[in-house]
Design an enzyme around this catalytic site. Sequence first.
Site, PDB file in Angstrom:
ATOM      1  N   PRO A  12      44.491 -49.047 -35.577  1.00 26.14           N
ATOM      2  CA  PRO A  12      45.482 -49.978 -35.054  1.00 26.14           C
ATOM      3  C   PRO A  12      46.456 -50.507 -36.101  1.00 26.14           C
ATOM      4  CG  PRO A  12      43.299 -50.976 -35.064  1.00 26.14           C
ATOM      5  CD  PRO A  12      43.125 -49.541 -35.400  1.00 26.14           C
ATOM      6  N   ASN A  13      47.672 -50.635 -35.648  1.00 30.86           N
ATOM      7  CA  ASN A  13      48.800 -51.203 -36.385  1.00 30.86           C
ATOM      8  C   ASN A  13      49.341 -50.314 -37.497  1.00 30.86           C
ATOM      9  OD1 ASN A  13      48.939 -53.660 -34.860  1.00 30.86           O
ATOM     10  ND2 ASN A  13      47.079 -54.286 -35.929  1.00 30.86           N
ATOM     11  N   ARG A  20      55.509 -53.396 -41.124  1.00 34.09           N
ATOM     12  CA  ARG A  20      54.471 -54.434 -41.167  1.00 34.09           C
ATOM     13  C   ARG A  20      54.111 -54.790 -42.599  1.00 34.09           C
ATOM     14  NH1 ARG A  20      48.182 -53.338 -40.352  1.00 34.09           N
ATOM     15  NH2 ARG A  20      47.455 -55.474 -40.504  1.00 34.09           N
ATOM     16  N   TYR A  25      51.596 -53.063 -47.525  1.00 32.38           N
ATOM     17  CA  TYR A  25      51.506 -51.680 -47.077  1.00 32.38           C
ATOM     18  C   TYR A  25      52.656 -50.784 -47.533  1.00 32.38           C
ATOM     19  CZ  TYR A  25      47.904 -53.649 -44.113  1.00 32.38           C
ATOM     20  OH  TYR A  25      46.778 -54.285 -43.663  1.00 32.38           O
ATOM     21  N   ASN A  74      41.309 -43.950 -41.615  1.00 31.52           N
ATOM     22  CA  ASN A  74      41.668 -45.342 -41.856  1.00 31.52           C
ATOM     23  C   ASN A  74      41.509 -46.048 -40.517  1.00 31.52           C
ATOM     24  OD1 ASN A  74      42.830 -47.825 -42.314  1.00 31.52           O
ATOM     25  ND2 ASN A  74      44.456 -47.008 -43.624  1.00 31.52           N
ATOM     26  N   ALA A  77      41.609 -52.328 -38.717  1.00 27.54           N
ATOM     27  CA  ALA A  77      40.801 -53.493 -38.341  1.00 27.54           C
ATOM     28  C   ALA A  77      39.461 -53.096 -37.724  1.00 27.54           C
ATOM     29  CB  ALA A  77      41.588 -54.378 -37.380  1.00 27.54           C
ATOM     30  N   HIS A  80      35.920 -53.170 -39.560  1.00 29.34           N
ATOM     31  CA  HIS A  80      35.104 -54.372 -39.693  1.00 29.34           C
ATOM     32  C   HIS A  80      34.403 -54.777 -38.401  1.00 29.34           C
ATOM     33  CE1 HIS A  80      37.668 -54.394 -43.183  1.00 29.34           C
ATOM     34  NE2 HIS A  80      38.721 -54.505 -42.397  1.00 29.34           N
ATOM     35  N   ASP A  87      29.090 -45.112 -34.940  1.00 30.53           N
ATOM     36  CA  ASP A  87      28.199 -44.177 -34.256  1.00 30.53           C
ATOM     37  C   ASP A  87      28.846 -42.811 -34.057  1.00 30.53           C
ATOM     38  OD1 ASP A  87      26.374 -46.246 -34.196  1.00 30.53           O
ATOM     39  OD2 ASP A  87      26.574 -46.634 -32.036  1.00 30.53           O
ATOM     40  N   GLU A  98      36.532 -42.585 -45.887  1.00 27.52           N
ATOM     41  CA  GLU A  98      37.125 -43.836 -45.411  1.00 27.52           C
ATOM     42  C   GLU A  98      38.272 -44.222 -46.340  1.00 27.52           C
ATOM     43  OE1 GLU A  98      35.675 -48.479 -44.768  1.00 27.52           O
ATOM     44  OE2 GLU A  98      34.200 -46.953 -45.276  1.00 27.52           O
ATOM     45  N   HIS A 100      41.524 -46.996 -47.109  1.00 28.17           N
ATOM     46  CA  HIS A 100      42.202 -48.272 -46.867  1.00 28.17           C
ATOM     47  C   HIS A 100      43.388 -48.358 -47.805  1.00 28.17           C
ATOM     48  CE1 HIS A 100      39.034 -49.656 -44.276  1.00 28.17           C
ATOM     49  NE2 HIS A 100      38.172 -49.227 -45.171  1.00 28.17           N
ATOM     50  N   ILE A 101      44.541 -48.648 -47.262  1.00 23.06           N
ATOM     51  CA  ILE A 101      45.758 -48.765 -48.066  1.00 23.06           C
ATOM     52  C   ILE A 101      45.669 -49.995 -48.963  1.00 23.06           C
ATOM     53  CG2 ILE A 101      48.261 -49.082 -47.970  1.00 23.06           C
ATOM     54  CD1 ILE A 101      48.117 -47.522 -45.236  1.00 23.06           C
ATOM     55  N   ARG A 107      41.307 -59.290 -49.783  1.00 23.99           N
ATOM     56  CA  ARG A 107      41.895 -59.880 -48.581  1.00 23.99           C
ATOM     57  C   ARG A 107      40.926 -60.895 -47.981  1.00 23.99           C
ATOM     58  NH1 ARG A 107      44.753 -55.721 -44.913  1.00 23.99           N
ATOM     59  NH2 ARG A 107      45.778 -57.644 -44.290  1.00 23.99           N
TER      60      ARG A 107
END
Length: 144
Positions: A12-13, A20, A25, A74, A77, A80, A87, A98, A100-101, A107
Amino acid sequence: MQKRKIIIINGPNLNLLGKREPEIYGGDSFEEFFKKLQNKNPEFQLEYYQSNIEGKLVSKIQQAEGEVDGILLNAAAYTHTSVAIHDAIGAITVPVVEIHISNIYKREEFRHKSIISSKCVGMISGLGLKGYQLGLEYFKSTNK
């Protein structure tokens, strides 16, 4: 020689990259970045998928089984919060890195815990969009 297939799955996003919070980012859209990534890595057949919907991300992860050689994920949100994505990763044999930018540990505290990490082969966090290239470097260095 057949190219290894890697899919980048963004949550998402991340469709808002370039707009954004550019201080976190950056200013490039993911589509612009993805074209550069493809040009820089001709040894891979790269695909890209993005959704804001958790169930669609779960389905895409499940569909990767037998279709791709690796996933750069990625989950944004959902990293978390999503037991379902955790799963889904656990249900397939495709290795998942995994990504993450931003540095999730610099954060808000709720972002410090990744539910999906235990099912991934590794995590890259806080190196901006370069994290995707580093994820590809992992796949270059292994047959997994």
